[in-house]
Design a protein around this motif. Structure first.
Motif, PDB file in Angstrom:
ATOM      1  N   LYS A 124       0.819  -1.223   0.000  1.00 10.55           N
ATOM      2  CA  LYS A 124       0.000   0.000   0.000  1.00 10.55           C
ATOM      3  C   LYS A 124       0.850   1.270   0.000  1.00 10.55           C
ATOM      4  CE  LYS A 124      -3.783  -2.315   2.440  1.00 10.55           C
ATOM      5  NZ  LYS A 124      -4.559  -2.395   3.704  1.00 10.55           N
ATOM      6  N   VAL A 125       2.061   1.178   0.517  1.00  8.15           N
ATOM      7  CA  VAL A 125       2.980   2.314   0.499  1.00  8.15           C
ATOM      8  C   VAL A 125       4.348   1.830   0.052  1.00  8.15           C
ATOM      9  CG1 VAL A 125       1.754   3.557   2.337  1.00  8.15           C
ATOM     10  CG2 VAL A 125       3.656   2.039   2.923  1.00  8.15           C
ATOM     11  N   VAL A 126       5.157   2.766  -0.470  1.00  3.96           N
ATOM     12  CA  VAL A 126       6.506   2.437  -0.931  1.00  3.96           C
ATOM     13  C   VAL A 126       7.480   3.463  -0.384  1.00  3.96           C
ATOM     14  CG1 VAL A 126       5.628   1.386  -3.044  1.00  3.96           C
ATOM     15  CG2 VAL A 126       6.280   3.807  -3.061  1.00  3.96           C
ATOM     16  N   ARG A 127       8.779   3.158  -0.516  1.00  2.00           N
ATOM     17  CA  ARG A 127       9.808   4.091  -0.087  1.00  2.00           C
ATOM     18  C   ARG A 127       9.922   5.232  -1.111  1.00  2.00           C
ATOM     19  NH1 ARG A 127      13.051   1.226   3.746  1.00  2.00           N
ATOM     20  NH2 ARG A 127      11.695  -0.450   4.502  1.00  2.00           N
ATOM     21  N   PRO A 179       2.462   6.801  -1.660  1.00  2.00           N
ATOM     22  CA  PRO A 179       1.458   5.780  -2.002  1.00  2.00           C
ATOM     23  C   PRO A 179       2.027   4.809  -3.035  1.00  2.00           C
ATOM     24  CG  PRO A 179       0.507   7.993  -2.077  1.00  2.00           C
ATOM     25  CD  PRO A 179       1.987   8.171  -1.958  1.00  2.00           C
ATOM     26  N   ALA A 180       1.686   3.550  -2.910  1.00  2.00           N
ATOM     27  CA  ALA A 180       2.145   2.556  -3.884  1.00  2.00           C
ATOM     28  C   ALA A 180       1.463   2.792  -5.222  1.00  2.00           C
ATOM     29  CB  ALA A 180       1.836   1.151  -3.381  1.00  2.00           C
ATOM     30  N   PRO A 181       2.135   2.459  -6.312  1.00  2.00           N
ATOM     31  CA  PRO A 181       1.492   2.586  -7.626  1.00  2.00           C
ATOM     32  C   PRO A 181       0.239   1.715  -7.691  1.00  2.00           C
ATOM     33  CG  PRO A 181       3.849   2.130  -7.837  1.00  2.00           C
ATOM     34  CD  PRO A 181       3.506   1.919  -6.405  1.00  2.00           C
ATOM     35  N   ASP A 182      -0.763   2.204  -8.390  1.00  2.00           N
ATOM     36  CA  ASP A 182      -1.969   1.395  -8.581  1.00  2.00           C
ATOM     37  C   ASP A 182      -1.608   0.114  -9.323  1.00  2.00           C
ATOM     38  OD1 ASP A 182      -3.594   3.283  -7.381  1.00  2.00           O
ATOM     39  OD2 ASP A 182      -4.016   4.328  -9.270  1.00  2.00           O
ATOM     40  N   HIS A 183      -2.132  -0.994  -8.844  1.00  2.00           N
ATOM     41  CA  HIS A 183      -1.851  -2.258  -9.520  1.00  2.00           C
ATOM     42  C   HIS A 183      -3.000  -3.227  -9.293  1.00  2.00           C
ATOM     43  CE1 HIS A 183      -0.198  -2.745  -5.394  1.00  2.00           C
ATOM     44  NE2 HIS A 183      -0.664  -3.976  -5.509  1.00  2.00           N
ATOM     45  N   PRO A 184      -3.256  -4.092 -10.263  1.00  2.12           N
ATOM     46  CA  PRO A 184      -4.337  -5.076 -10.108  1.00  2.12           C
ATOM     47  C   PRO A 184      -3.942  -6.181  -9.143  1.00  2.12           C
ATOM     48  CG  PRO A 184      -3.141  -5.478 -12.140  1.00  2.12           C
ATOM     49  CD  PRO A 184      -2.587  -4.209 -11.575  1.00  2.12           C
TER      50      PRO A 184
END
Length: 395
Positions: free
Chosen positions: A191-194, A210-215
């Motif tokens: 859900k979150v990234v560095r 925020p993490a990139p949107d992904h399926p």
């Protein structure tokens, strides 16, 4: 061919494949960080400096290392730094976010959230419903800000400052803050990234994003795709190599191998695997090559069984007690020594095996040290995980 009719791939050819597919031989070097990450599948991201150093060792124009890596990570978003295989932080192409999360992240994420809730309950801290509410508020604040530190998010959502005692009465008792533990779980959950570091490219302090949107992919299909990419870059590899690199159960490795139609080959270590159609011979680079690779480099850490490129007698000085590799010197497909940076910025290296590699090797390794020094400049590099030879050389 071995007795089973499988083609034998010897040490020499494995080193040829490594030189070309890991972008290490001069003619195989890449033009961009995206090409490097795409070829290697993933770069170890636990140590921020190691990412740039791994890219720089493989770029045709090393002077572009810092600027281009920062662009790919923090401006274009072509690369992402987040949790992946073996509960470790990696940098990989953003297009692989869904594959990495579904293939390796979900199981770990469920375990980590359950552990956090258990520890909070044992300390008498607020319950799961409270944590869910705080999480939603923190993610909304992060979306508004774009990137933020834990302290900045805590100003928007003060409940993130809540503290609780972990392992009360035990020798390792400590006080945990909800923000630190929750953001870690959200990272494992994809859900979150560095985000961008607070200081230079060597800084270990970072913002969250925020993490990139992904399926949401099927785990089995995601595992097959990840294994296919890794075997393309690193094959041949043994079942033990695959289990170690992915962190999966052996049953998952075997299922993924079947799904991609991997072909068995013979190695000195036993049975290995390559992607379908990759059993043919691979010619080596036109010229011998040298490289100075950083601590935690994906090539040095790429396989569990390493005797074909790393002599056992070198391991005690090049690895720490947890199995993390330090900076390594390579000559024509194998590790021959280590390197470090001294306090004045000088890059120094040593071949501890006492082997005479010849003048050409010494000149090529020296040229790589100069190449590294030219773009690192006065920036001080200290690996997060120190090894005996690195400590000795840097003193």
């Amino acid at each position: 061919m071995d007795d089973g009719g499988r083609r034998h791939i010897g040490t020499a050819e494995r080193r040829h494949r490594l030189a070309l597919r890991q972008r290490l031989a001069g003619a195989a070097r890449a033009g961009t960080p995206e090409e490097v990450a795409g070829s290697l599948v993933a770069l170890h991201g636990t140590d921020p400096a190691a990412v740039h150093l791994a890219v720089g060792a493989r770029l045709a124009d090393a002077a572009k290392t810092v600027g281009e890596t920062e662009r790919a990570l923090y401006e274009d978003g072509a690369l992402v730094r987040m949790h992946g295989m073996r509960h470790t932080v990696f940098v990989f192409p953003t297009e692989l976010t869904a594959v990495v999360h579904a293939s390796t992240g979900r199981t770990v994420a469920a375990r980590e959230r359950a552990r956090l809730l258990k520890n909070m309950a044992a300390a008498g801290a607020p319950d799961a419903a409270w944590l869910t509410e705080v999480e939603a508020s923190a993610l909304a604040a992060l979306a508004r800000r774009g990137q933020a530190t834990a302290a900045e998010l805590a100003r928007d959502e003060p409940r993130l400052k809540e503290q609780y005692v972990y392992a009360a009465g035990k020798s390792y008792e400590g006080v945990h803050t909800v923000s630190t533990q929750l953001l870690r779980v959200l990272g494992v959950e994809g859900k979150v990234v560095r985000g961008r570091p607070l200081g230079s490219w060597t800084s270990s302090q970072f913002r969250w994003a925020p993490a990139p949107d992904h399926p949401e992919l099927d785990p089995g299909e995601a595992q097959a795709e990840l294994l296919r990419r890794w075997l393309t870059a690193c094959g041949p590899a043994t079942e033990a190599d695959l289990k170690w690199w992915t962190g999966w159960r052996v049953t998952e490795v075997r299922r993924a191998l079947t799904a991609i139609g991997a072909e068995a080959v013979s190695l000195d270590e036993g049975t290995g695997y390559v992607v379908s159609g990759d059993t043919g011979p691979v010619a080596g680079p036109a010229e011998p090559w040298a490289a100075l690779l950083p601590a935690l480099d994906p090539t040095a850490m790429g396989w569990q069984q390493r005797d074909w490129y790393l002599a056992p007698e070198l391991r005690p000085m090049l690895f720490d007690r947890s199995g993390n590799v330090g900076p390594t010197v390579w000559w024509d497909g194998r590790v021959v020594g280590g390197w470090a940076q001294r306090a004045d910025g000088e890059i120094v290296w040593r071949l501890p095996a006492g082997e005479d590699l010849g003048g050409d090797a010494g000149a090529a390794i020296g040229a790589e040290a100069e190449r590294l020094s030219s773009w690192v400049g006065t920036t001080r590099i200290t690996p997060r995980f120190r090894t005996p030879l690195e400590r000795e050389l840097s003193a």
